[in-house]
Design an enzyme around this catalytic site. Structure first.
Site, PDB file in Angstrom:
ATOM      1  N   GLU A 116       8.264  11.136  -8.358  1.00  6.65           N
ATOM      2  CA  GLU A 116       9.355  10.173  -8.217  1.00  6.65           C
ATOM      3  C   GLU A 116       9.119   8.945  -9.077  1.00  6.65           C
ATOM      4  O   GLU A 116       7.991   8.519  -9.282  1.00  6.65           O
ATOM      5  CB  GLU A 116       9.459   9.720  -6.750  1.00  6.65           C
ATOM      6  N   CYS A 351       7.945   7.022  -2.369  1.00  7.36           N
ATOM      7  CA  CYS A 351       6.862   7.423  -1.464  1.00  7.36           C
ATOM      8  C   CYS A 351       6.750   8.934  -1.302  1.00  7.36           C
ATOM      9  O   CYS A 351       6.048   9.405  -0.421  1.00  7.36           O
ATOM     10  CB  CYS A 351       7.060   6.801  -0.095  1.00  7.36           C
TER      11      CYS A 351
HETATM   12  C1  SAM Z   1       3.548   4.916  -1.973  1.00  4.65           C
HETATM   13  S1  SAM Z   1       2.339   3.645  -2.017  1.00  4.65           S
HETATM   14  C2  SAM Z   1       1.684   3.845  -3.659  1.00  4.65           C
HETATM   15  C3  SAM Z   1       0.697   2.792  -4.081  1.00  4.65           C
HETATM   16  C4  SAM Z   1      -0.625   2.805  -3.363  1.00  4.65           C
HETATM   17  N1  SAM Z   1      -1.105   4.104  -3.091  1.00  4.65           N
HETATM   18  C5  SAM Z   1      -0.555   1.987  -2.092  1.00  4.65           C
HETATM   19  O1  SAM Z   1      -0.655   2.558  -1.017  1.00  4.65           O
HETATM   20  O2  SAM Z   1      -0.408   0.765  -2.229  1.00  4.65           O
HETATM   21  C6  SAM Z   1       3.308   2.151  -2.161  1.00  4.65           C
HETATM   22  C7  SAM Z   1       3.679   1.499  -0.856  1.00  4.65           C
HETATM   23  O3  SAM Z   1       4.552   2.367  -0.140  1.00  4.65           O
HETATM   24  C8  SAM Z   1       4.264   2.204   1.227  1.00  4.65           C
HETATM   25  N2  SAM Z   1       4.729   3.351   1.989  1.00  4.65           N
HETATM   26  C9  SAM Z   1       4.289   4.609   1.965  1.00  4.65           C
HETATM   27  N3  SAM Z   1       4.939   5.397   2.843  1.00  4.65           N
HETATM   28  C10 SAM Z   1       5.846   4.590   3.440  1.00  4.65           C
HETATM   29  C11 SAM Z   1       6.824   4.799   4.458  1.00  4.65           C
HETATM   30  N4  SAM Z   1       6.998   5.983   5.031  1.00  4.65           N
HETATM   31  N5  SAM Z   1       7.567   3.734   4.833  1.00  4.65           N
HETATM   32  C12 SAM Z   1       7.396   2.516   4.264  1.00  4.65           C
HETATM   33  N6  SAM Z   1       6.490   2.263   3.314  1.00  4.65           N
HETATM   34  C13 SAM Z   1       5.711   3.284   2.913  1.00  4.65           C
HETATM   35  C14 SAM Z   1       2.762   2.075   1.243  1.00  4.65           C
HETATM   36  O4  SAM Z   1       2.300   1.513   2.431  1.00  4.65           O
HETATM   37  C15 SAM Z   1       2.496   1.221   0.046  1.00  4.65           C
HETATM   38  O5  SAM Z   1       2.462  -0.125   0.419  1.00  4.65           O
END
Ligand code: SAM
Ligand code: SF4
Length: 364
Positions: A116, A351
């Site tokens: 994505e 995400c």
């Molecule tokens: C997908 S992560 C990618 C970057 C890195 N791995 C991190 O965790 O910061 C980016 C942000 O998306 C948030 N995130 C992931 N899954 C989520 C969800 N189901 N709902 C809301 N935020 C989410 C994470 O907590 C993170 O702050």
């Protein structure tokens, strides 16, 4: 049903290169270095390489066949080189968000893996850094299947090039899509350098989002390019944080916030803490008061992100009123705090949910 502009299963190369049979069949470059070496092999000097990389990132015009500032062999080989650059990824489907400035893209890589990439309001783009992720955060779709593979530096930069091709004014890149940047450090930092050097992206407009990692901080302190930092904290209690981020950093919350504070002062930009809000898990006033004490006096801000429900996951968002009260609590303690609004929620941060949904709809 999803809302792809392209038919499911169809890909399009965004006009980094004209869509020709050669482009569709070309073998993609595996790295920025390989793409650079290929130009040098055609006789390109550093200034030629620079112009061509700038053209790739939408910051210069591509030379035409009669442009004698470029060696003849470079001009003759340019179409094939561009085809190999364009073969790195293609846009598989486009999904406009509720907010007219936002759009999610599902992109296909040369080995048919999909990741994505999200066009954000205010000229931003959110890029993925890994296919899957090993950290396994309990609320994150990307973490569910573990790490599939690393993205190359060119696959990361190609997402920014695609965003520029679709929206030439794109100026900010957040490394906040699928994957943990600190687990693919070499390629992420190489992409960061490339984008700063050839794409005119300001250092503060390159934002690395991470769960935190010693090696990442060591590299950042030694780096010429100083990207801004977002730290996914989610909890202040060590045990809770390890439960929510099972295979995350070994750094304690104290070590992590201390290192982030030093880097914020060093880089000149505040660190942005991300706190995915889950009702009954990390949304108590007591915990937020503790967070305020930890961040007191630091060059930092907090961004609360109400959790997006992932299929099969028990985590739910707190009531909007309660979320707003948490923001007010931090602000009253002198901490800059924001709540990500629900309009942006459906697109912000790639995400892994879009990918999962589209593949499910296609029965894969
Ligand atoms: C997908 S992560 C990618 C970057 C890195 N791995 C991190 O965790 O910061 C980016 C942000 O998306 C948030 N995130 C992931 N899954 C989520 C969800 N189901 N709902 C809301 N935020 C989410 C994470 O907590 C993170 O702050
Ligand atoms: S939130 Fe970030 S670190 Fe956690 S599993 Fe998802 S991508 Fe990985």
């Amino acid at each position: 049903m999803s809302d792809p502009v392209l038919e499911p299963g169809r890909s399009a190369r965004i006009d980094i290169v004209p869509e020709t049979e050669t482009a569709l069949e070309a073998e993609p470059f595996s790295s920025i270095e390989e793409a650079s070496i290929a130009l040098e092999a055609l006789g390109a000097k550093p200034q030629h390489v620079r112009t061509l990389f700038r053209a790739y990132l939408g910051r210069a015009a591509w030379p035409d066949a009669s442009d004698e500032r470029f060696p003849k062999r470079v001009r003759e080989g340019l179409a094939a080189w561009r085809a190999r650059m364009a073969a790195v990824l293609s846009v598989r489907s486009r999904h406009p968000g509720a907010d007219p400035e936002s759009e999610r893209l599902l992109v296909t890589l040369a080995d048919r893996q999909t990741v994505e990439c999200v066009l954000l309001p205010r000229r931003g783009v959110c890029v993925s850094t890994q296919m899957g992720c090993a950290v396994g955060c309990v609320f994150c779709m990307t973490g569910k299947g573990g790490l599939v593979r690393q993205l190359s530096d060119l696959e990361i930069a190609a997402q920014a090039a695609t965003a520029r091709a679709l929206r030439p004014l794109t100026k900010k890149i957040v490394f906040m899509g699928m994957g943990e940047p600190s687990h693919n450090l070499r390629n992420v930092l190489s992409a960061v350098r490339f984008l700063a050097e050839y794409g005119d992206f300001g250092h503060k407009d390159l934002v690395i989002s991470t769960v935190g990692d010693e090696r990442l901080f060591n590299e950042l302190f030694a780096s010429r390019v100083r990207p801004a930092l977002a730290v996914s904290l989610h909890a202040i209690d060590e045990v809770k944080r390890r439960t929510l981020l099972p295979r995350g950093t070994r750094m304690t919350v104290e070590a992590l916030t201390d290192a982030a504070e030093r880097y914020a002062r060093f880089s000149g930009y505040p660190v942005q803490y991300e706190w995915t809000l889950m009702a009954g898990v990390n949304d108590s006033f007591e915990e937020i008061d503790e967070l305020a004490r930890r961040l007191s006096g630091q060059y930092a801000m907090v961004n609360f992100i109400p959790v997006n429900a992932v299929e099969g996951s028990p985590y739910r968002r707190p009531e909007p009123e309660h979320a707003r009260a948490l923001v007010a609590r931090l602000r009253a303690a002198g901490i800059v705090a924001t709540l990500r609004d629900s309009a942006a929620q459906d697109v912000d941060g790639g995400c892994g949910q879009l990918r999962a949904r589209v593949l499910k709809e296609e029965g894969k």
